[in-house]
Motif scaffolding. Structure first.
Motif, PDB file in Angstrom:
ATOM      1  N   LEU A   3       0.876  -1.170   0.000  1.00 32.32           N
ATOM      2  CA  LEU A   3       0.000   0.000   0.000  1.00 32.32           C
ATOM      3  C   LEU A   3       0.914   1.221   0.000  1.00 32.32           C
ATOM      4  CD1 LEU A   3      -2.663  -1.214   2.566  1.00 32.32           C
ATOM      5  CD2 LEU A   3      -2.807  -1.233   0.075  1.00 32.32           C
ATOM      6  N   TRP A   4       1.204   1.712  -1.180  1.00 30.25           N
ATOM      7  CA  TRP A   4       2.177   2.784  -1.352  1.00 30.25           C
ATOM      8  C   TRP A   4       1.773   4.043  -0.604  1.00 30.25           C
ATOM      9  CZ3 TRP A   4       6.706   1.802  -3.766  1.00 30.25           C
ATOM     10  CH2 TRP A   4       6.763   0.680  -4.602  1.00 30.25           C
ATOM     11  N   SER A   5       2.748   4.676   0.022  1.00 32.97           N
ATOM     12  CA  SER A   5       2.561   6.004   0.610  1.00 32.97           C
ATOM     13  C   SER A   5       2.815   7.072  -0.437  1.00 32.97           C
ATOM     14  CB  SER A   5       3.530   6.209   1.777  1.00 32.97           C
ATOM     15  OG  SER A   5       3.413   5.177   2.719  1.00 32.97           O
ATOM     16  N   LEU A   6       3.529   6.714  -1.482  1.00 31.71           N
ATOM     17  CA  LEU A   6       3.769   7.632  -2.590  1.00 31.71           C
ATOM     18  C   LEU A   6       2.474   7.873  -3.351  1.00 31.71           C
ATOM     19  CD1 LEU A   6       7.054   6.099  -4.049  1.00 31.71           C
ATOM     20  CD2 LEU A   6       6.849   8.246  -2.782  1.00 31.71           C
ATOM     21  N   HIS A   7       2.386   8.997  -4.016  1.00 32.69           N
ATOM     22  CA  HIS A   7       1.206   9.296  -4.828  1.00 32.69           C
ATOM     23  C   HIS A   7       1.093   8.249  -5.935  1.00 32.69           C
ATOM     24  CE1 HIS A   7      -1.704  11.382  -7.245  1.00 32.69           C
ATOM     25  NE2 HIS A   7      -1.827  12.299  -6.296  1.00 32.69           N
ATOM     26  N   PRO A   8      -0.114   7.759  -6.211  1.00 33.99           N
ATOM     27  CA  PRO A   8      -0.252   6.722  -7.243  1.00 33.99           C
ATOM     28  C   PRO A   8       0.106   7.183  -8.653  1.00 33.99           C
ATOM     29  CG  PRO A   8      -2.397   7.281  -6.279  1.00 33.99           C
ATOM     30  CD  PRO A   8      -1.358   8.013  -5.502  1.00 33.99           C
ATOM     31  N   LYS A   9       0.234   8.470  -8.888  1.00 32.61           N
ATOM     32  CA  LYS A   9       0.583   8.961 -10.225  1.00 32.61           C
ATOM     33  C   LYS A   9       1.968   8.504 -10.668  1.00 32.61           C
ATOM     34  CE  LYS A   9       2.270  13.487  -8.646  1.00 32.61           C
ATOM     35  NZ  LYS A   9       1.965  14.919  -8.670  1.00 32.61           N
ATOM     36  N   TYR A  10       2.813   8.093  -9.735  1.00 31.77           N
ATOM     37  CA  TYR A  10       4.164   7.665 -10.076  1.00 31.77           C
ATOM     38  C   TYR A  10       4.240   6.201 -10.493  1.00 31.77           C
ATOM     39  CZ  TYR A  10       5.226  11.978  -7.607  1.00 31.77           C
ATOM     40  OH  TYR A  10       5.258  13.276  -7.193  1.00 31.77           O
ATOM     41  N   LEU A  11       3.188   5.446 -10.258  1.00 30.76           N
ATOM     42  CA  LEU A  11       3.207   4.013 -10.562  1.00 30.76           C
ATOM     43  C   LEU A  11       2.984   3.770 -12.050  1.00 30.76           C
ATOM     44  CD1 LEU A  11       1.093   2.730  -7.550  1.00 30.76           C
ATOM     45  CD2 LEU A  11       3.577   2.788  -7.766  1.00 30.76           C
ATOM     46  N   ASP A  12       3.608   2.737 -12.549  1.00 33.47           N
ATOM     47  CA  ASP A  12       3.347   2.319 -13.916  1.00 33.47           C
ATOM     48  C   ASP A  12       2.004   1.594 -13.960  1.00 33.47           C
ATOM     49  OD1 ASP A  12       4.306   0.123 -12.431  1.00 33.47           O
ATOM     50  OD2 ASP A  12       5.194  -0.817 -14.197  1.00 33.47           O
ATOM     51  N   ALA A  13       1.566   1.193 -15.136  1.00 33.95           N
ATOM     52  CA  ALA A  13       0.255   0.546 -15.290  1.00 33.95           C
ATOM     53  C   ALA A  13       0.147  -0.705 -14.427  1.00 33.95           C
ATOM     54  CB  ALA A  13       0.008   0.203 -16.754  1.00 33.95           C
ATOM     55  N   ALA A 112      10.769   3.049 -19.237  1.00 31.44           N
ATOM     56  CA  ALA A 112      10.190   4.358 -19.584  1.00 31.44           C
ATOM     57  C   ALA A 112       9.581   5.007 -18.347  1.00 31.44           C
ATOM     58  CB  ALA A 112       9.147   4.210 -20.682  1.00 31.44           C
ATOM     59  N   ALA A 113       8.864   4.240 -17.543  1.00 29.43           N
ATOM     60  CA  ALA A 113       8.297   4.772 -16.298  1.00 29.43           C
ATOM     61  C   ALA A 113       9.409   5.144 -15.328  1.00 29.43           C
ATOM     62  CB  ALA A 113       7.351   3.743 -15.662  1.00 29.43           C
ATOM     63  N   TYR A 114      10.464   4.366 -15.311  1.00 29.03           N
ATOM     64  CA  TYR A 114      11.616   4.681 -14.461  1.00 29.03           C
ATOM     65  C   TYR A 114      12.189   6.049 -14.832  1.00 29.03           C
ATOM     66  CZ  TYR A 114      16.333   4.439 -12.553  1.00 29.03           C
ATOM     67  OH  TYR A 114      17.501   4.713 -11.887  1.00 29.03           O
ATOM     68  N   ARG A 115      12.348   6.288 -16.131  1.00 27.94           N
ATOM     69  CA  ARG A 115      12.909   7.562 -16.586  1.00 27.94           C
ATOM     70  C   ARG A 115      11.972   8.738 -16.337  1.00 27.94           C
ATOM     71  NH1 ARG A 115      15.125   3.958 -20.275  1.00 27.94           N
ATOM     72  NH2 ARG A 115      13.407   4.123 -21.742  1.00 27.94           N
ATOM     73  N   ARG A 116      10.673   8.498 -16.232  1.00 27.08           N
ATOM     74  CA  ARG A 116       9.710   9.577 -15.975  1.00 27.08           C
ATOM     75  C   ARG A 116       9.668  10.010 -14.505  1.00 27.08           C
ATOM     76  NH1 ARG A 116       6.415   6.530 -19.565  1.00 27.08           N
ATOM     77  NH2 ARG A 116       5.322   5.631 -17.787  1.00 27.08           N
ATOM     78  N   LEU A 117      10.217   9.196 -13.613  1.00 23.00           N
ATOM     79  CA  LEU A 117      10.204   9.579 -12.197  1.00 23.00           C
ATOM     80  C   LEU A 117      11.022  10.850 -11.989  1.00 23.00           C
ATOM     81  CD1 LEU A 117      10.698   6.245 -10.218  1.00 23.00           C
ATOM     82  CD2 LEU A 117       8.665   7.677 -10.291  1.00 23.00           C
ATOM     83  N   PRO A 118      10.485  11.807 -11.263  1.00 20.99           N
ATOM     84  CA  PRO A 118      11.276  13.010 -10.973  1.00 20.99           C
ATOM     85  C   PRO A 118      12.502  12.660 -10.132  1.00 20.99           C
ATOM     86  CG  PRO A 118       8.952  13.323 -10.402  1.00 20.99           C
ATOM     87  CD  PRO A 118       9.136  11.875 -10.726  1.00 20.99           C
ATOM     88  N   ALA A 119      13.530  13.448 -10.295  1.00 23.79           N
ATOM     89  CA  ALA A 119      14.763  13.210  -9.542  1.00 23.79           C
ATOM     90  C   ALA A 119      14.612  13.641  -8.083  1.00 23.79           C
ATOM     91  CB  ALA A 119      15.917  13.965 -10.194  1.00 23.79           C
ATOM     92  N   ALA A 120      13.773  14.631  -7.842  1.00 22.76           N
ATOM     93  CA  ALA A 120      13.600  15.152  -6.480  1.00 22.76           C
ATOM     94  C   ALA A 120      12.625  14.278  -5.700  1.00 22.76           C
ATOM     95  CB  ALA A 120      13.091  16.591  -6.547  1.00 22.76           C
ATOM     96  N   ARG A 121      12.391  14.668  -4.469  1.00 22.26           N
ATOM     97  CA  ARG A 121      11.436  13.949  -3.621  1.00 22.26           C
ATOM     98  C   ARG A 121      10.061  13.952  -4.263  1.00 22.26           C
ATOM     99  NH1 ARG A 121      13.174  15.892   2.444  1.00 22.26           N
ATOM    100  NH2 ARG A 121      14.812  14.339   2.646  1.00 22.26           N
ATOM    101  N   LEU A 122       9.371  12.851  -4.087  1.00 18.90           N
ATOM    102  CA  LEU A 122       8.054  12.695  -4.687  1.00 18.90           C
ATOM    103  C   LEU A 122       6.955  13.040  -3.693  1.00 18.90           C
ATOM    104  CD1 LEU A 122       8.544   9.360  -6.662  1.00 18.90           C
ATOM    105  CD2 LEU A 122       9.134  11.682  -7.326  1.00 18.90           C
ATOM    106  N   ALA A 123       5.788  13.349  -4.228  1.00 19.58           N
ATOM    107  CA  ALA A 123       4.621  13.670  -3.400  1.00 19.58           C
ATOM    108  C   ALA A 123       4.055  12.392  -2.782  1.00 19.58           C
ATOM    109  CB  ALA A 123       3.554  14.353  -4.250  1.00 19.58           C
ATOM    110  N   ALA A 124       3.373  12.577  -1.683  1.00 22.17           N
ATOM    111  CA  ALA A 124       2.720  11.465  -0.996  1.00 22.17           C
ATOM    112  C   ALA A 124       1.315  11.257  -1.555  1.00 22.17           C
ATOM    113  CB  ALA A 124       2.642  11.754   0.502  1.00 22.17           C
ATOM    114  N   HIS A 125       0.782  10.086  -1.325  1.00 18.28           N
ATOM    115  CA  HIS A 125      -0.619   9.795  -1.596  1.00 18.28           C
ATOM    116  C   HIS A 125      -1.442  10.874  -0.879  1.00 18.28           C
ATOM    117  CE1 HIS A 125      -4.490   7.850  -0.980  1.00 18.28           C
ATOM    118  NE2 HIS A 125      -4.153   6.935  -1.883  1.00 18.28           N
ATOM    119  N   PRO A 126      -2.545  11.332  -1.466  1.00 18.13           N
ATOM    120  CA  PRO A 126      -3.311  12.436  -0.865  1.00 18.13           C
ATOM    121  C   PRO A 126      -3.807  12.195   0.564  1.00 18.13           C
ATOM    122  CG  PRO A 126      -4.044  12.036  -3.100  1.00 18.13           C
ATOM    123  CD  PRO A 126      -3.070  10.943  -2.761  1.00 18.13           C
ATOM    124  N   LEU A 127      -3.885  10.956   0.994  1.00 18.62           N
ATOM    125  CA  LEU A 127      -4.341  10.662   2.352  1.00 18.62           C
ATOM    126  C   LEU A 127      -3.288  11.008   3.406  1.00 18.62           C
ATOM    127  CD1 LEU A 127      -6.584   9.379   4.157  1.00 18.62           C
ATOM    128  CD2 LEU A 127      -5.428   7.181   3.795  1.00 18.62           C
TER     129      LEU A 127
END
Length: 142
Positions: A3-13, A112-127
């Motif tokens: 159950l990722w704490s990261l925002h789901p927008k970073y996940l691949d399909a 391709a999804a790996y390369r799309r990840l931002p280099a900086a810290r990522l946002a958390a899931h909205p919860l």
């Protein structure tokens, strides 16, 4: 179960689909509708709330919204009723650990999804509300 704490927008399909299924399983566990996974450590943060079912419903709604944004057909009617006007805490250390974990997964299955990840810290899931601290104690580290 992840159950990722990261925002789901970073996940691949594949990751987003797996998250949807696993969060639905978590919903069933928290509702007492299954015998498996009852002691799964990632459920501790939901159980620690006043309204675990509402918290997992809010978690699932954000995952469903990301799926809809991408054109996926997640069946949002499977989210049990329940509202939770809460934000759960998550530590920066946990998010950093999950980012490293996600990078390893994506490197192996979706460059391709790996390369799309931002280099900086990522946002958390909205919860989640991010706070300073180490990796969460419930995280199973190998």
């Amino acid at each position: 179960m992840r159950l990722w704490s990261l925002h789901p927008k970073y996940l691949d399909a594949r990751g987003l689909s797996a998250l949807w299924r696993e969060a639905l399983l978590a919903q069933a566990v928290l509702a007492g509708r299954t015998r498996g996974y009852r002691r799964h450590p990632q459920l501790a943060r939901f159980r620690a709330t006043r309204n675990p079912r509402g918290a997992i419903a809010a978690y699932l709604r954000a995952v469903a919204e990301e799926g809809a944004r991408r054109g996926y057909r997640f069946h949002a009617e499977r989210i049990r009723p329940g509202r939770a006007r809460m934000r759960l805490p998550v530590t920066r250390g946990q998010l950093d650990w999950e980012l490293a974990h996600l990078r390893r997964k994506l490197w192996g299955r979706d460059r391709a999804a790996y390369r799309r990840l931002p280099a900086a810290r990522l946002a958390a899931h909205p919860l989640f509300d991010v706070r300073p601290g180490p990796v969460e104690p419930w995280e199973e580290r190998r």
